[in-house]
Enzyme design. Structure first.
Site, PDB file in Angstrom:
ATOM      1  N   ASP A  12      70.810   2.136  47.465  1.00  0.00           N
ATOM      2  CA  ASP A  12      70.736   1.119  48.524  1.00  0.00           C
ATOM      3  C   ASP A  12      72.019   1.013  49.331  1.00  0.00           C
ATOM      4  O   ASP A  12      72.399  -0.067  49.799  1.00  0.00           O
ATOM      5  CB  ASP A  12      70.373  -0.259  47.937  1.00  0.00           C
ATOM      6  CG  ASP A  12      69.050  -0.221  47.200  1.00  0.00           C
ATOM      7  OD1 ASP A  12      68.138   0.470  47.682  1.00  0.00           O
ATOM      8  OD2 ASP A  12      68.939  -0.868  46.142  1.00  0.00           O
ATOM      9  N   GLY A  14      72.451   2.427  52.129  1.00  0.00           N
ATOM     10  CA  GLY A  14      72.127   2.572  53.553  1.00  0.00           C
ATOM     11  C   GLY A  14      71.945   4.040  53.924  1.00  0.00           C
ATOM     12  O   GLY A  14      72.222   4.443  55.057  1.00  0.00           O
ATOM     13  N   ALA A  38      62.082   4.736  45.540  1.00  0.00           N
ATOM     14  CA  ALA A  38      63.120   4.543  46.554  1.00  0.00           C
ATOM     15  C   ALA A  38      62.598   3.657  47.665  1.00  0.00           C
ATOM     16  O   ALA A  38      61.396   3.573  47.878  1.00  0.00           O
ATOM     17  CB  ALA A  38      63.515   5.877  47.166  1.00  0.00           C
ATOM     18  N   HIS A  40      63.927   3.271  51.608  1.00  0.00           N
ATOM     19  CA  HIS A  40      64.904   3.511  52.667  1.00  0.00           C
ATOM     20  C   HIS A  40      64.468   2.752  53.916  1.00  0.00           C
ATOM     21  O   HIS A  40      63.367   2.969  54.410  1.00  0.00           O
ATOM     22  CB  HIS A  40      65.012   5.007  52.992  1.00  0.00           C
ATOM     23  CG  HIS A  40      65.592   5.803  51.862  1.00  0.00           C
ATOM     24  ND1 HIS A  40      65.741   7.160  51.911  1.00  0.00           N
ATOM     25  CD2 HIS A  40      66.082   5.414  50.662  1.00  0.00           C
ATOM     26  CE1 HIS A  40      66.289   7.582  50.773  1.00  0.00           C
ATOM     27  NE2 HIS A  40      66.508   6.534  50.000  1.00  0.00           N
ATOM     28  N   THR A 301      60.877  -3.105  45.934  1.00  0.00           N
ATOM     29  CA  THR A 301      60.310  -4.075  44.989  1.00  0.00           C
ATOM     30  C   THR A 301      60.487  -5.533  45.411  1.00  0.00           C
ATOM     31  O   THR A 301      59.845  -6.407  44.837  1.00  0.00           O
ATOM     32  CB  THR A 301      61.001  -3.922  43.622  1.00  0.00           C
ATOM     33  OG1 THR A 301      62.403  -4.124  43.811  1.00  0.00           O
ATOM     34  CG2 THR A 301      60.784  -2.547  43.022  1.00  0.00           C
ATOM     35  N   PRO A 304      65.725  -9.493  43.928  1.00  0.00           N
ATOM     36  CA  PRO A 304      67.102  -9.758  44.363  1.00  0.00           C
ATOM     37  C   PRO A 304      68.035  -8.735  43.706  1.00  0.00           C
ATOM     38  O   PRO A 304      67.908  -8.441  42.526  1.00  0.00           O
ATOM     39  CB  PRO A 304      67.397 -11.158  43.827  1.00  0.00           C
ATOM     40  CG  PRO A 304      66.239 -11.588  43.036  1.00  0.00           C
ATOM     41  CD  PRO A 304      65.158 -10.564  43.122  1.00  0.00           C
ATOM     42  N   ASP A 333      80.111  -5.143  58.209  1.00  0.00           N
ATOM     43  CA  ASP A 333      79.883  -6.420  58.898  1.00  0.00           C
ATOM     44  C   ASP A 333      79.502  -7.547  57.940  1.00  0.00           C
ATOM     45  O   ASP A 333      79.777  -8.718  58.215  1.00  0.00           O
ATOM     46  CB  ASP A 333      78.764  -6.256  59.933  1.00  0.00           C
ATOM     47  CG  ASP A 333      77.473  -5.728  59.302  1.00  0.00           C
ATOM     48  OD1 ASP A 333      77.517  -4.620  58.731  1.00  0.00           O
ATOM     49  OD2 ASP A 333      76.447  -6.426  59.346  1.00  0.00           O
ATOM     50  N   SER A 411      79.527   1.809  59.325  1.00  0.00           N
ATOM     51  CA  SER A 411      78.332   1.167  59.852  1.00  0.00           C
ATOM     52  C   SER A 411      78.559  -0.342  59.867  1.00  0.00           C
ATOM     53  O   SER A 411      79.003  -0.927  58.884  1.00  0.00           O
ATOM     54  CB  SER A 411      77.133   1.536  58.974  1.00  0.00           C
ATOM     55  OG  SER A 411      75.997   0.818  59.399  1.00  0.00           O
TER      56      SER A 411
HETATM   57  P1  GDP Z   1      69.014   3.151  51.074  1.00  0.00           P
HETATM   58  O1  GDP Z   1      68.096   3.029  49.909  1.00  0.00           O
HETATM   59  O2  GDP Z   1      70.339   3.724  50.695  1.00  0.00           O
HETATM   60  O3  GDP Z   1      68.419   3.859  52.250  1.00  0.00           O
HETATM   61  O4  GDP Z   1      69.333   1.660  51.554  1.00  0.00           O
HETATM   62  P2  GDP Z   1      68.286   0.452  51.749  1.00  0.00           P
HETATM   63  O5  GDP Z   1      67.518   0.696  52.990  1.00  0.00           O
HETATM   64  O6  GDP Z   1      67.533   0.211  50.502  1.00  0.00           O
HETATM   65  O7  GDP Z   1      69.274  -0.779  51.899  1.00  0.00           O
HETATM   66  C1  GDP Z   1      70.160  -0.877  52.962  1.00  0.00           C
HETATM   67  C2  GDP Z   1      69.823  -2.142  53.772  1.00  0.00           C
HETATM   68  O8  GDP Z   1      70.922  -2.499  54.583  1.00  0.00           O
HETATM   69  C3  GDP Z   1      68.671  -1.966  54.738  1.00  0.00           C
HETATM   70  O9  GDP Z   1      68.003  -3.192  54.857  1.00  0.00           O
HETATM   71  C4  GDP Z   1      69.356  -1.589  56.046  1.00  0.00           C
HETATM   72  O10 GDP Z   1      68.596  -1.931  57.202  1.00  0.00           O
HETATM   73  C5  GDP Z   1      70.600  -2.403  55.961  1.00  0.00           C
HETATM   74  N1  GDP Z   1      71.775  -1.798  56.572  1.00  0.00           N
HETATM   75  C6  GDP Z   1      72.166  -0.511  56.558  1.00  0.00           C
HETATM   76  N2  GDP Z   1      73.392  -0.379  57.105  1.00  0.00           N
HETATM   77  C7  GDP Z   1      73.793  -1.618  57.457  1.00  0.00           C
HETATM   78  C8  GDP Z   1      74.983  -2.150  58.044  1.00  0.00           C
HETATM   79  O11 GDP Z   1      75.934  -1.448  58.340  1.00  0.00           O
HETATM   80  N3  GDP Z   1      75.026  -3.514  58.219  1.00  0.00           N
HETATM   81  C9  GDP Z   1      74.010  -4.329  57.884  1.00  0.00           C
HETATM   82  N4  GDP Z   1      74.149  -5.630  58.098  1.00  0.00           N
HETATM   83  N5  GDP Z   1      72.866  -3.856  57.338  1.00  0.00           N
HETATM   84  C10 GDP Z   1      72.767  -2.536  57.118  1.00  0.00           C
HETATM   85 MG    MG Z   2      67.009   1.585  48.922  1.00  0.00          MG
END
Ligand code: GDP
Ligand code: MG
Length: 423
Positions: A12, A14, A38, A40, A301, A304, A333, A411
């Protein structure tokens, strides 16, 4: 150009968001391990999408997507995921989606076994996503897997294979006190969903080999992170596949090729879904604030996520086992609300202060050593390195030194364009 995009932490980080951003420079995106455990999340001009099985490149018009042999695929879930995307106008055809004939099918009884085992474990459970991932990988190595390519073979042969495997599986299933699995139902399930996915099943190795030789650029998209790797992660609280860049070409289908580079996705703080040691974990109000600021609820899922400050020993280890050449630091951020930013700079293991990531019971005994860096306020509007406040630059360079790897992207938001590239 063969690039792996992998997780440095517990998942998670990003990855989906960074793959979506960087995929414009690539012709082919491959998923090479894991299944629909997963999640994403990708936000772009077409909307917000949560992808479990499909490579994130599916959202780009010109990218070919590959689901490699290292994956385990619940075809019922895949059909649902494809439908959700096609309903939103995304086109999915055998031209832009290719599924390896060697990938293993995650069957309904794998899901069932996963649930039965978590329930049997009760308070000792692993925090499985209950999607059948551990049982299906176990069956793969027991050589009891049904491959995607089996869907293309003679139907009677497939039915016979399913009957033989189900007979064997029922030794386990009835051992849990559960009704035996009905082989006919499994065959019907394979018929129903297999007929939809069949046109996408192909010899991915030949396709990728020719593509690479023709100079196509390939990106390998990992699921989860280094600390969830079956061998190098926090075993047994890991996933059941190899999440490392070292497996990318193997799991995608071209083991003879070498990666050009690896980009590690690293989060500006820590999160972890499920059970297992999480040394720098925050609790109470401090945790609630970070969880809310980062929207830390599981994409697959809805659970939290456990949260904590950036963890130097764990992330340094993640960078090493991934062999990352550069890093994309995500969600910077999210920390903007903090005046002082806690960082877990080392672990105290039995009185010894160390930045080396321990394994086994030493990890369970590790306590975090916390230091504070200056807060930097809102960075969400920054698009160039020079836009960043000095304190944010300091935070970035502190992390670079601590993990021993260059940060190439930062990011600062979930949208495709919300990032800073550092040259
Ligand atoms: P992954 O499993 O690695 O692809 O990550 P996830 O999608 O499960 O979790 C990352 C979450 O953070 C998602 O809801 C993204 O939209 C969000 N996200 C990704 N990069 C950033 C960022 O730089 N800032 C913020 N605020 N949210 C982000
Ligand atoms: Mg994820």
């Amino acid at each position: 150009m063969l690039t792996a995009i992998v997780g440095i932490n517990w998942g998670d980080e990003g990855k989906g968001r960074m793959v979506d951003l960087l995929s414009s420079d690539y012709d082919i995106i491959c998923r090479y391990q894991g299944g629909n455990n997963a999640g994403h999340t990708v936000v772009n001009e077409k909307g917000m999408f949560i992808l479990n099985l499909l490579p994130s490149g599916i959202l780009r018009d010109t990218t070919v997507n590959v689901m490699g042999n290292g994956m385990v695929i619940d075809i019922e879930h895949l059909v649902g995921e494809m439908k959700k995307l096609t309903d939103k106008g995304i086109s999915i055809t055998p031209e832009n989606l290719k599924i390896s004939e060697k990938a293993i099918i995650c069957m309904p009884y794998h899901k069932m076994q996963d649930i039965m085992e978590e329930e049997r474990l009760a308070d000792k459970k692993f925090g499985s996503t209950r999607r059948g991932i551990a049982p299906v990988y176990a069956d793969k190595y027991m050589k009891k897997g049904i491959r995607m390519g089996d869907l293309l073979e003679d139907r009677d042969k497939l039915a016979e294979k399913v009957r033989d495997i189900v007979k064997w599986k029922n030794i386990t299933v009835t051992g849990y006190g559960h009704e035996p699995v009905n082989a006919d139902e499994m065959i019907a399930w394979l018929d129903t969903y297999g007929s939809v996915v069949k046109p996408f099943v192909t010899d991915v190795t030949t396709y990728l080999t020719e593509a690479v030789r023709a100079g196509k650029r390939v990106m390998f998209e990992a699921q989860l992170g280094a600390l969830r790797d079956i061998e190098f992660g926090i075993y047994p609280y890991t996933s059941s596949s190899t999440t490392l860049a070292g497996y990318a070409t193997v799991g995608a289908g071209i083991p003879g090729f070498k990666l050009t580079n690896t980009i590690g996705i690293m989060k500006a703080y820590s999160t972890c879904v499920g059970e297992g040691p999480f040394t720098a974990e925050m609790f109470g109000e401090e945790a609630e604030k970070l969880r809310a600021a980062g929207g830390e609820y599981g994409a697959a899922t809805g659970r939290p996520r456990r949260v904590g400050p950036f963890d130097v020993p764990a992330s340094r280890y993640g960078v090493e086992v991934q062999g990352a050449d550069s890093i994309a630091l995500t969600k910077l951020d999210v920390l903007s609300y903090l005046d002082k930013i806690p960082v877990c700079v080392a672990y105290d293991v039995d009185g010894e202060i160390t930045t080396k990531f321990p394994i086994g019971d030493r990890l369970n005994r590790a306590k975090p050593v916390i230091e504070y860096l200056d807060g930097f306020g809102d960075v969400s509007k920054c698009r160039k390195y020079d836009d960043l406040p000095q304190a944010a630059k300091n935070y970035i360079s502190y992390l670079e030194k601590a993990v021993g790897c260059r940060i190439e992207y930062v990011s600062v938001g979930a949208d495709r364009e919300e990032y800073v590239k550092i040259d």
